[in-house]
Design a protein around this motif. Structure first.
Motif, short mmCIF file in Angstrom:
data_model
loop_
_atom_site.label_atom_id
_atom_site.label_comp_id
_atom_site.label_asym_id
_atom_site.label_seq_id
_atom_site.Cartn_x
_atom_site.Cartn_y
_atom_site.Cartn_z
N GLU A 1 -19.69 -5.82 2.78
CA GLU A 1 -19.04 -6.34 1.58
C GLU A 1 -19.73 -5.84 0.32
O GLU A 1 -19.09 -5.48 -0.66
CB GLU A 1 -19.01 -7.87 1.60
N ASP B 1 -7.78 0.80 6.67
CA ASP B 1 -8.33 0.02 7.77
C ASP B 1 -8.43 0.91 9.01
O ASP B 1 -8.09 2.09 8.98
CB ASP B 1 -7.51 -1.25 8.04
N ILE C 1 0.82 -1.20 0.00
CA ILE C 1 0.00 0.00 0.00
C ILE C 1 0.86 1.26 0.00
O ILE C 1 0.72 2.12 -0.87
CB ILE C 1 -0.96 0.00 1.21
N LEU D 1 -10.96 1.61 -0.04
CA LEU D 1 -10.99 0.18 0.27
C LEU D 1 -9.70 -0.30 0.90
O LEU D 1 -9.62 -1.42 1.38
CB LEU D 1 -11.28 -0.64 -0.99
N ASN D 2 -8.68 0.55 0.90
CA ASN D 2 -7.40 0.17 1.50
C ASN D 2 -7.25 0.68 2.92
O ASN D 2 -6.29 0.36 3.59
CB ASN D 2 -6.26 0.75 0.68
N ALA E 1 -16.28 -0.05 -5.27
CA ALA E 1 -15.35 -0.46 -6.32
C ALA E 1 -16.02 -0.50 -7.68
O ALA E 1 -15.45 -1.02 -8.64
CB ALA E 1 -14.76 -1.82 -5.98
N TRP F 1 -2.84 -0.95 -4.56
CA TRP F 1 -2.71 -2.40 -4.40
C TRP F 1 -3.58 -2.88 -3.24
O TRP F 1 -3.80 -2.16 -2.27
CB TRP F 1 -1.26 -2.78 -4.18
N LEU F 2 -4.04 -4.11 -3.36
CA LEU F 2 -4.88 -4.78 -2.36
C LEU F 2 -6.31 -4.22 -2.32
O LEU F 2 -7.14 -4.73 -1.60
CB LEU F 2 -4.29 -4.71 -0.95
N SER F 3 -6.59 -3.16 -3.10
CA SER F 3 -7.97 -2.68 -3.07
C SER F 3 -8.78 -3.29 -4.20
O SER F 3 -9.97 -3.03 -4.32
CB SER F 3 -8.02 -1.16 -3.14
N ASP G 1 -21.56 -7.36 8.28
CA ASP G 1 -20.36 -7.63 7.50
C ASP G 1 -20.72 -7.88 6.04
O ASP G 1 -20.02 -7.45 5.13
CB ASP G 1 -19.63 -8.86 8.05
N GLN H 1 -18.77 -2.35 -0.19
CA GLN H 1 -17.40 -2.28 -0.73
C GLN H 1 -17.42 -2.50 -2.23
O GLN H 1 -16.75 -1.81 -2.99
CB GLN H 1 -16.51 -3.34 -0.08
N GLU H 2 -18.23 -3.47 -2.66
CA GLU H 2 -18.31 -3.77 -4.07
C GLU H 2 -18.91 -2.58 -4.83
O GLU H 2 -18.52 -2.29 -5.96
CB GLU H 2 -19.15 -5.03 -4.28
N LYS I 1 -12.25 -0.43 4.36
CA LYS I 1 -11.74 -1.79 4.40
C LYS I 1 -12.39 -2.57 5.54
O LYS I 1 -12.53 -3.78 5.47
CB LYS I 1 -10.23 -1.77 4.57
N GLU I 2 -12.73 -1.85 6.61
CA GLU I 2 -13.40 -2.51 7.74
C GLU I 2 -14.88 -2.57 7.43
O GLU I 2 -15.55 -1.55 7.33
CB GLU I 2 -13.18 -1.70 9.03
N ARG I 3 -15.40 -3.79 7.32
CA ARG I 3 -16.80 -3.92 6.91
C ARG I 3 -17.73 -3.34 7.96
O ARG I 3 -18.80 -2.85 7.64
CB ARG I 3 -17.10 -5.39 6.66
N GLU J 1 -7.41 -9.55 4.82
CA GLU J 1 -8.58 -9.80 5.66
C GLU J 1 -9.77 -10.26 4.82
O GLU J 1 -10.92 -9.97 5.12
CB GLU J 1 -8.94 -8.55 6.45
N PRO K 1 -10.85 -6.99 -0.90
CA PRO K 1 -12.09 -6.21 -0.85
C PRO K 1 -13.33 -7.07 -1.07
O PRO K 1 -13.27 -8.04 -1.81
CB PRO K 1 -11.91 -5.22 -2.00
N PHE K 2 -14.36 -6.69 -0.48
CA PHE K 2 -15.67 -7.36 -0.48
C PHE K 2 -15.59 -8.89 -0.47
O PHE K 2 -16.28 -9.57 -1.20
CB PHE K 2 -16.60 -6.84 -1.59
N GLY K 3 -14.73 -9.39 0.40
CA GLY K 3 -14.68 -10.83 0.60
C GLY K 3 -14.18 -11.63 -0.57
O GLY K 3 -14.30 -12.85 -0.60
N PRO L 1 -7.28 5.02 -2.11
CA PRO L 1 -8.56 4.36 -2.26
C PRO L 1 -9.14 3.96 -0.91
O PRO L 1 -8.43 3.41 -0.08
CB PRO L 1 -8.21 3.11 -3.09
N GLN M 1 -5.22 2.74 10.17
CA GLN M 1 -4.82 3.83 9.28
C GLN M 1 -5.75 5.02 9.44
O GLN M 1 -5.31 6.16 9.50
CB GLN M 1 -4.84 3.36 7.83
N GLN N 1 -2.95 6.86 11.42
CA GLN N 1 -2.16 7.50 10.38
C GLN N 1 -2.81 8.81 9.90
O GLN N 1 -2.13 9.82 9.76
CB GLN N 1 -1.99 6.54 9.21
#
Lengths: 286, 451
Positions: free
Chosen positions: B423, B278, A124, B275-276, B430, A142-144, B419, B426-427, B220-222, A230, A233-235, B273, B281, B285
Motif C-alpha cells: 500500500e 490487477d 477502466i 495502479l489499475n 501515485a 478511473w479507480l486509480s 500488503d 502504491q502511494e 493494484k495487487e499489493r 479491493e 489504491p493504497f487502501g 496507470p 489484466q 489481457q
C-alpha cells in the motif's frame, strides 16, 4: 386480549429458535471473544478492553470509518432523490411505464460481486477508451485515485439500489388518493405546490423505510467494495466491513477483528434505531 | 405435534394460572430443542453404523484437508492406486479453496472436534498456530530428500512440522518471440543495467513489435509489489532464511534503494496507470495476448497462458530479478506444507506419514505430482524432464543448482505486512508519498507487528 396464549408461543418457536441460533447466540459468543485473545482455535486469556482501546488508535479503522460515513451520506441522499425521481417517472401515464419499471429494477437482481467486475470494466476500459478518443483526461485512469474510487463506488451502489428504492416509493405514490390532487388542481395549485404539500408529506413513511434500508446497506457494503476497488489504491477506499474481514482473516487477529465488528454493530444499531424513531414522529397518517 | 400439545396442556394444568407467560414460553422452547436434538441424534448414530463394516483387518481412515481445489480429481485418482496397494488404508480428500477461506474452514474443523489427519499449512505463522497439533516428520524419507532450505519455515528445534508441497518461483517471465524480434538476448541479461538496456531497446521498437508497452506491472495487487518484488531485496537481509525474518524485531531495508530503482524501472516501462492493473489484466489481457513483452510473475500463470495461447505458453522464459551481488539467482520458495495431526493414535499417524512418503518418492506418486498436479518438486530424485511446462522446468533447474533467493514474505509480521508495504508503495507510485517515508512507515508497521 388473550392473544399471547400457548399457541402464540408455539407458532413463534421456530422463528425464535432460528433467530437465537444464527443471531443472538453468535452475537453473545462473538462479544465474549472480543474480550479475549482468541485466535480462531483457542482462548488462552481474558484481555478485557485492550482490543477496544487499540481500535481508538487504529488509523486504518478510523480511515475506513470516515470513508464509509462519507460514502453512506452521499449514497443515501442520491439514492433517495433518484429513487423518488424514477418512481414519479414511472407512475406518470406512460405507455412504457411497466417496461421502465422492469429495466430500473433489473440491476438489483445481479449480485454485487459481478456488478463490481462489470463496473470495473466500464470505469477502466470503457471510460478510458472514451476519454482517450475524445481527449478528456478526467475520464482516464478511473479507480486509480481515491476520488474516482469513491465516486465509482457511489455510482455502482446507486445503479444497483435505486430500482429497489423506486419500488418502495411507487407503492406509496399509488396510495395517494386522486381527490386530493384534483381538489388542489381546482384550487389553482401548481404542480410544484402539489408535490410539496400533498405528495411529499404523504410519501414520508416511505422515507423511513428507504432511508433505513439505504443507510444500513451503504454502511455494510462489502462485495461491491471488494470487486470494484479491493480497497485500493493504497487502501484508501477500504470500508469498515472490509477492514474487519482483513483484520480477522488476512492479519489473523480474529479477536481484534471481532472487537471491531462489535463496534461496527453498535454504530449501525444506533444509526438505524434513531433514524426510525425520528422519522416515525414525522410521518403523516392518512 | 399432537403429542406436543398434550404435554403442554398437562403442564398448563399443573402450573395453573400462576404459571407466567414467560415460563410457558420457556417450556415450549425447551421442548422444541429436545425434539430437534432427538432428530439430530438419529442422524449421527446412523453414520456411525456405516463406518463400522470393516473386513477383518483394522481399517485406518485418513482425512486429507487442504486448499487446492484444482488438483482434486488427480489426487483422488492417485489415492485409488494407493488404496489398492494398501487395502487397510482409506483416504478421504477434501479441498476447500477457490475463493472460500481455507484456514478459516480448517480452524472450524479443529474447534468442532472433527480433526483431519493430514492438512496443509503455509509458513511459520500457521505452523506456530497449529503447533499443538503437528507431528514431528523428521523421521520421514521425504524430510531427508527435501531440498536444502525448504524445511526452514516449519522447523521447531530439531522437529520438522511439515513437508513441502512443491516449489514455486517468480521473476521476469518473458515472451521469447518478442525478445528475439527485438534482438535482445535474454541469456545475457544479468545485472540491473542489462535489464534496463533490454527494456529501453524493446521500448524503442514498440510499434514495430506490435506491443503497447514493455511490461505490465500489476501494482493494484499489493502482493505483487509488496511481497514478491520487495522479497527479492529483503531476503538477503535475512540471509534468505524465512525463520530469521519471522523472528526479526525490525527491518532495515539495506537494499531499499535497489528496490526503489527496480520499482521505478517497472513503472516507467509499464502500461499506465499501473495502479489499475490487477493480476488477471496483467497476465491475461496484456501478457497472454502479446501486448507486453515481459511481466513480473511466477510459474503459476502457466495454466492461464496455456488456456489463452498454447503456442505462447511453450515459448516462455524466466529471468531472475537482478539483485546486486546475487545476480542470476531466482526467488524460489514453498507455498504450502503438508502437516500430520499428532493427536491421533500412533498407527494412524504412521499411516499418514507413509502415505506422504509414498506420494513424494514412489514412481506413481512422482508421476502424478509432476505431470498431473503440475508441481515443481521440492525433493531430490526427480529430473527436470518430468516437468511439463517450460517455466517450471527452468525454476527446477535453478533450485537443483541452488541458485535461489529465499522466500521470506510468509515470515513477515502477522502475515500481511507485505500488503501494508504494498500500500505504501502504491502511494509512492501515485506520488502521494516520498520513498523515505515508504521505508520508515513500513519499518514502523513491522515493529508494531512484532509487539
Amino acid at each position: 386480549m388473550k392473544n399471547k396464549d400457548l399457541s402464540f408461543w408455539l407458532f413463534l418457536t421456530p422463528v425464535l429458535l432460528a433467530l437465537a441460533i444464527v443471531v443472538f447466540i453468535p452475537l453473545i459468543i462473538g462479544t465474549y471473544y472480543s474480550f479475549t485473545d482468541w485466535n480462531g482455535l483457542t482462548v488462552t486469556k481474558f484481555v478485557g478492553f485492550e482490543h477496544y482501546l487499540n481500535i481508538l488508535k487504529d488509523e486504518t479503522f478510523i480511515d475506513a470509518l470516515k470513508f464509509t460515513t462519507l460514502f453512506s451520506i452521499v449514497a443515501v441522499i442520491l439514492l433517495n432523490i433518484i429513487g423518488l425521481g424514477l418512481a414519479i417517472l414511472v407512475t406518470q401515464k406512460l405507455k412504457s411505464s411497466n417496461f421502465l419499471r422492469t429495466i430500473f429494477f433489473m440491476p438489483n437482481l445481479i449480485g454485487g460481486l459481478i456488478l463490481g467486475f462489470i463496473w470495473q470494466f466500464v470505469f477502466i476500459n470503457v471510460f478510458g477508451e472514451i476519454g482517450q478518443s475524445l481527449g478528456i483526461p478526467s475520464l482516464q485512469g478511473w479507480l486509480s485515485t481515491t476520488n474516482t474510487g469513491f465516486w465509482g463506488l457511489v455510482i455502482l451502489t446507486i445503479w444497483q439500489m435505486s430500482g429497489y428504492i423506486m419500488i418502495i416509493y411507487i407503492a406509496y405514490l399509488q396510495n395517494i388518493p386522486n381527490e386530493l390532487n384534483e381538489a388542489a388542481d381546482i384550487d389553482g395549485a401548481s404542480s410544484l405546490q402539489r408535490f410539496r404539500h400533498i405528495t411529499f408529506p404523504l410519501v414520508a413513511p416511505a422515507f423511513t423505510v428507504s432511508m433505513f434500508l439505504t443507510l444500513s446497506n451503504a454502511f455494510k457494503i462489502y462485495d461491491q467494495n471488494l470487486s470494484l476497488t479491493e480497497g485500493g489504491p493504497f487502501g484508501s477506499t477500504q470500508m469498515v466491513a472490509m477492514d474487519i474481514v482483513r483484520t480477522a482473516y488476512t492479519r489473523n487477529q480474529l479477536a481484534y477483528g471481532q472487537a471491531k465488528a462489535v463496534i461496527f454493530f453498535i454504530i449501525i444499531a444506533v444509526i438505524a434505531l434513531s433514524q426510525v424513531y425520528y422519522n416515525k414522529k414525522r410521518e403523516v397518517d392518512l | 405435534m399432537y403429542f406436543f400439545k398434550l404435554i403442554c396442556e398437562r403442564l398448563q394444568k399443573i402450573g395453573g394460572k400462576k404459571m407466567s407467560k414467560h415460563l410457558k414460553g420457556l417450556i415450549v422452547l425447551l421442548l422444541a430443542v429436545l425434539v430437534l436434538a432427538a432428530c439430530g441424534g438419529d442422524g449421527s448414530s446412523e453414520s456411525n453404523a456405516n463406518g463400522d463394516d470393516t473386513s477383518g483387518e483394522e481399517q485406518i481412515t485418513i482425512n486429507v484437508f487442504q486448499g487446492k481445489v484444482e488438483i482434486k480429481d488427480q489426487f483422488e485418482a492417485m489415492v485409488e492406486v494407493y488404496e489398492e496397494e494398501n487395502p487397510n488404508v482409506n483416504i478421504e480428500f477434501v479441498a476447500v479453496g477457490g475463493g472460500s477461506d481455507y484456514i478459516g474452514s480448517l480452524k472450524t474443523r479443529f474447534s468442532s472436534g472433527d480433526e483431519p489427519e493430514i492438512f496443509s499449512i503455509a509458513g511459520p505463522t500457521e505452523a506456530e498456530q497449529f503447533k499443538d497439533y503437528l507431528a514431528d516428520l523428521s523421521d520421514t524419507e521425504s524430510a531427508q530428500l527435501a531440498f536444502e532450505g525448504t524445511l526452514d519455515s516449519v522447523r521447531d528445534g530439531d522437529a520438522v512440522l511439515g513437508l513441502p508441497y512443491n516449489l514455486e518461483g517468480y521473476g521476469y517471465i518473458y515472451n521469447k518471440e518478442i525478445f528475439e524480434n527485438a534482438g535482445v538476448d535474454a541469456s545475457s541479461i544479468m545485472t540491473y543495467e542489462d535489464l534496463e538496456n533490454a527494456f529501453s531497446t524493446i521500448d524503442s521498437q514498440k510499434d514495430d513489435l506490435g506491443i503497447v508497452a514493455v511490461n505490465a506491472l500489476g501494482a493494484k495487487e499489493r502482493w505483487i509489489i509488496g511481497a514478491h518484488l520487495a522479497n527479492a531485496y529483503l531476503a538477503p537481509e535475512f540471509n534468505n532464511n524465512i525463520l530469521e525474518a519471522y523472528n526479526a524485531d525490525t527491518v532495515t531495508f539495506e537494499r531499499g534503494d535497489e528496490l526503489k530503482r527496480m520499482l521505478d524501472l517497472q513503472v516507467e516501462y509499464s502500461v499506465q496507470p499501473t495502479l489499475n492493473i490487477d493480476y488477471s489484466q496483467q497476465v491475461e489481457q496484456y501478457f497472454s495476448l502479446g501486448q507486453v513483452a515481459v511481466i513480473q510473475q511466477g510459474n503459476w500463470i502457466y495454466p492461464s497462458v496455456e488456456q489463452m495461447d498454447p503456442d505462447l505458453a511453450q515459448n516462455l522464459g524466466i529471468l531472475p530479478i537482478p539483485v546486486e551481488g546475487l545476480e542470476g539467482k531466482l526467488p524460489v520458495g514453498v507455498p504450502n506444507y503438508w502437516g500430520v495431526n499428532k493427536n491421533k493414535d500412533e498407527a494412524t499417524v504412521q499411516a499418514a506419514k507413509d502415505f506422504l512418503d509414498w506420494m513424494n518418492t514412489s514412481e506413481v506418486g512422482k508421476e502424478t505430482v509432476t505431470s498431473e498436479f503440475n508441481f515443481i518438486p521440492a525433493y531430490e530424485g526427480y529430473s527436470a524432464d518430468m516437468i511439463n511446462d517450460p517455466i517450471s522446468k527452468e525454476i527446477f533447474r535453478y533450485s537443483e543448482a541452488g541458485e535461489t533467493i529465499g522466500w521470506v514474505f510468509n515470515g513477515f509480521p502477522s502475515n500481511s505486512w507485505g500488503d501494508l508495504l504494498g500500500e505504501f508503495m502504491q502511494e509512492y507510485i501515485a506520488d502521494g508519498l516520498e520513498w523515505e517515508d515508504v521505508l520508515t512507515n513500513a519499518t514502523e508497521k513491522w515493529e508494531e507487528g512484532r509487539n
